[in-house]
Motif scaffolding. Structure first.
Motif, short mmCIF file in Angstrom:
data_model
loop_
_atom_site.label_atom_id
_atom_site.label_comp_id
_atom_site.label_asym_id
_atom_site.label_seq_id
_atom_site.Cartn_x
_atom_site.Cartn_y
_atom_site.Cartn_z
N GLY A 180 95.16 47.10 26.47
CA GLY A 180 95.21 47.10 24.99
C GLY A 180 93.83 47.33 24.40
O GLY A 180 93.66 48.13 23.48
N ALA A 181 92.83 46.65 24.98
CA ALA A 181 91.46 46.79 24.46
C ALA A 181 90.95 48.21 24.67
O ALA A 181 90.31 48.80 23.79
N THR A 182 91.24 48.80 25.85
CA THR A 182 90.79 50.16 26.13
C THR A 182 91.44 51.14 25.15
O THR A 182 90.76 52.00 24.57
N ALA A 183 92.78 50.99 24.99
CA ALA A 183 93.48 51.90 24.08
C ALA A 183 92.93 51.76 22.65
O ALA A 183 92.72 52.76 21.96
N ALA A 184 92.67 50.50 22.26
CA ALA A 184 92.14 50.27 20.90
C ALA A 184 90.77 50.93 20.74
O ALA A 184 90.47 51.53 19.68
N ALA A 185 89.92 50.86 21.77
CA ALA A 185 88.58 51.44 21.69
C ALA A 185 88.66 52.95 21.64
O ALA A 185 87.96 53.61 20.85
N LEU A 213 95.41 46.81 20.29
CA LEU A 213 95.07 45.58 21.02
C LEU A 213 95.98 44.44 20.57
O LEU A 213 96.49 43.67 21.38
N ALA A 214 96.21 44.38 19.26
CA ALA A 214 97.05 43.31 18.73
C ALA A 214 98.45 43.39 19.35
O ALA A 214 99.07 42.38 19.67
N ALA A 215 98.94 44.66 19.55
CA ALA A 215 100.30 44.84 20.06
C ALA A 215 100.46 44.23 21.45
O ALA A 215 101.45 43.57 21.75
N GLY A 223 98.16 42.17 22.83
CA GLY A 223 97.38 40.94 22.94
C GLY A 223 98.22 39.69 23.08
O GLY A 223 97.98 38.87 23.97
N ALA A 224 99.24 39.56 22.22
CA ALA A 224 100.04 38.34 22.24
C ALA A 224 100.71 38.17 23.60
O ALA A 224 100.67 37.10 24.21
N PHE A 225 101.30 39.27 24.11
CA PHE A 225 101.96 39.21 25.42
C PHE A 225 100.94 38.89 26.51
O PHE A 225 101.16 38.04 27.37
N GLY A 226 99.79 39.58 26.43
CA GLY A 226 98.75 39.40 27.45
C GLY A 226 98.29 37.96 27.53
O GLY A 226 98.15 37.40 28.62
N VAL A 227 98.06 37.34 26.37
CA VAL A 227 97.57 35.96 26.36
C VAL A 227 98.61 35.01 26.93
O VAL A 227 98.31 34.11 27.73
N GLN A 228 99.88 35.25 26.56
CA GLN A 228 100.94 34.37 27.08
C GLN A 228 101.06 34.48 28.60
O GLN A 228 101.17 33.48 29.31
N ALA A 229 101.06 35.73 29.08
CA ALA A 229 101.20 35.93 30.53
C ALA A 229 100.00 35.31 31.27
O ALA A 229 100.15 34.66 32.30
N LEU A 230 98.82 35.48 30.69
CA LEU A 230 97.61 34.92 31.29
C LEU A 230 97.70 33.39 31.36
O LEU A 230 97.38 32.77 32.39
N ALA A 231 98.19 32.80 30.26
CA ALA A 231 98.32 31.34 30.22
C ALA A 231 99.31 30.87 31.28
O ALA A 231 99.10 29.87 31.98
N LEU A 232 100.40 31.64 31.46
CA LEU A 232 101.40 31.29 32.48
C LEU A 232 100.76 31.35 33.87
O LEU A 232 101.03 30.51 34.74
N GLY A 233 99.91 32.38 34.05
CA GLY A 233 99.22 32.52 35.33
C GLY A 233 98.29 31.35 35.61
O GLY A 233 98.16 30.90 36.75
N VAL A 234 97.64 30.83 34.55
CA VAL A 234 96.74 29.68 34.72
C VAL A 234 97.56 28.46 35.15
O VAL A 234 97.20 27.73 36.07
N VAL A 235 98.71 28.27 34.49
CA VAL A 235 99.59 27.16 34.89
C VAL A 235 100.01 27.34 36.35
O VAL A 235 100.07 26.39 37.13
N GLY A 236 100.29 28.62 36.72
CA GLY A 236 100.66 28.92 38.10
C GLY A 236 99.59 28.50 39.08
O GLY A 236 99.87 27.98 40.16
#
Ligand code: UDP
Ligand code: MG
Length: 320
Positions: free
Chosen positions: A253-258, A266-268, A270-283
């Motif tokens: 997202g960041a690359t496409a935005a740049a 990035l916003a599109a 971003g929300a999914f990315g943050v959630q998936a990342l948070a799930l990975g941290v819990v994992g």
């Protein structure tokens, strides 16, 4: 790790054979007969057979009783209900006293004659001798195809995968049996746990026969449960996957935005990315908890060198 030949000066080593049985009344007398013939032909070993009745509902226990009464080297135990093949194997391993212990199915799909070859390799110093299926007679295309697919997936994502085309027909050195016996794992997947310890491991090829009698006791449900345990116990990739996907979504997202100079891209993602990342941290935390709960040893010593009065003494890893 390389094997070291085992030498027994003052006594013959004991070989235990563990046979898990669930509703196997149709085959057991024949199995005991054939197994006894093979073990009688091993002049360098004392042998014991241990039958574990995994809560059978047919005449299996009565049959085991009469086998144990007629043969001094046969012992038996009966579990209070059907706990499943892996638990029955563990019960037998814990009951065994052998310097080497073989686990073999009751239905004669695993030819007992292979044990002689396994025992010879154990004497040569191998701690684990797995029987590798060269061919599989009498098994459905579905079973063969799903097994082949599963082991390849497991091999690809597991840190220490079991050797391809091996099941639980295997000889294990006492050291490994002790390590497995104190295992705290609830959903045991023996063939995966065995490889984890990193002891000298080899295999012998064999042709798997058709069942001597009766039908498979591994229902589809039991097979799925076994595969699930195998994956969960031997790979943390499924727990990590969301973190990788999340990071990829954010970077993408960041690359496409740049490139497009449009922050909405990035916003599109971003929300999914943050959630998936948070799930990975819990994992990651869950993975740490799982490893703690499994209670596997931190390490297994391979060899030790000690200086004794000027000379270096090599302590054999195996008890002589
Ligand atoms: N078995 C067991 N408990 C179970 C299911 C199977 O102890 O709940 C034993 C069974 O008696 C046999 C071995 O595990 O000795 C392998 O089972 P089976 O031959 O039915 O499986 P398959 O070879 O078809 O995969
Ligand atoms: Mg079978």
């Amino acid at each position: 790790m390389l094997p070291k030949r085992r030498v027994f000066d003052s006594r013959r080593p004991l070989l235990s054979v563990v046979v898990p049985c669930y509703n196997e009344a149709e085959v057991l007398a024949h199995t005991h007969d054939r197994l006894s013939r093979v073990l009688d032909g091993l002049p360098d070993f004392d042998c014991e057979q241990i039958y574990v009745d995994d809560g059978s509902a047919d005449g299996t226990w009565d049959l085991i009783n009469s086998l144990a009464r007629s043969s001094g080297s046969t012992r038996a135990m009966r579990l209070s209900r059907n706990f499943g093949h892996q638990s029955a194997c563990l019960a037998g391993l814990r009951e065994s006293r052998g310097d080497a212990v073989v686990v073999i199915d009751a239905d004669l799909q695993d030819p007992p004659e292979v044990i002689a070859e396994m025992a010879a390799l154990w004497r040569d110093g191998w701690s684990v001798v797995s029987a590798r299926r060269r061919s599989r007679a009498g098994e459905t295309v579905f079973k063969r195809a799903t097994a082949a697919a599963f082991y390849r997936v497991l091999g690809a994502i597991s840190d220490r995968p079991p050797e391809l085309d091996t099941g639980d027909f295997r000889l294990m050195d006492r050291e490994l049996v002790e390590l497995l016996s104190v295992s705290l794992e609830q959903d045991l997947y023996l063939r995966g746990a065995v490889s984890w310890f990193g002891l000298p491991e080899t295999s012998v090829p064999y042709d798997r026969d058709a069942r001597y009698a009766g039908a498979s006791k591994y229902t589809l449900r039991k097979m799925l449960a076994l595969s699930r345990n195998g994956l969960l116990a031997n790979s943390s990739l499924p727990l990590r996957l969301p973190a990788y996907v999340g990071a990829l979504a954010l970077v993408g997202g960041a690359t496409a935005a740049a490139v497009r100079r449009d922050v909405r891209l990035l916003a599109a993602s971003g929300a999914f990315g943050v959630q998936a990342l948070a799930l990975g941290v819990v994992g990651e935390y869950l993975d740490a908890v799982l490893r703690q709960v499994r209670g596997r040893p931190h390490y297994v010593v391979g060899e030790r060198l000690e200086a004794i009065s000027g000379s270096v003494h090599l302590e054999e890893r195996v008890a002589l």
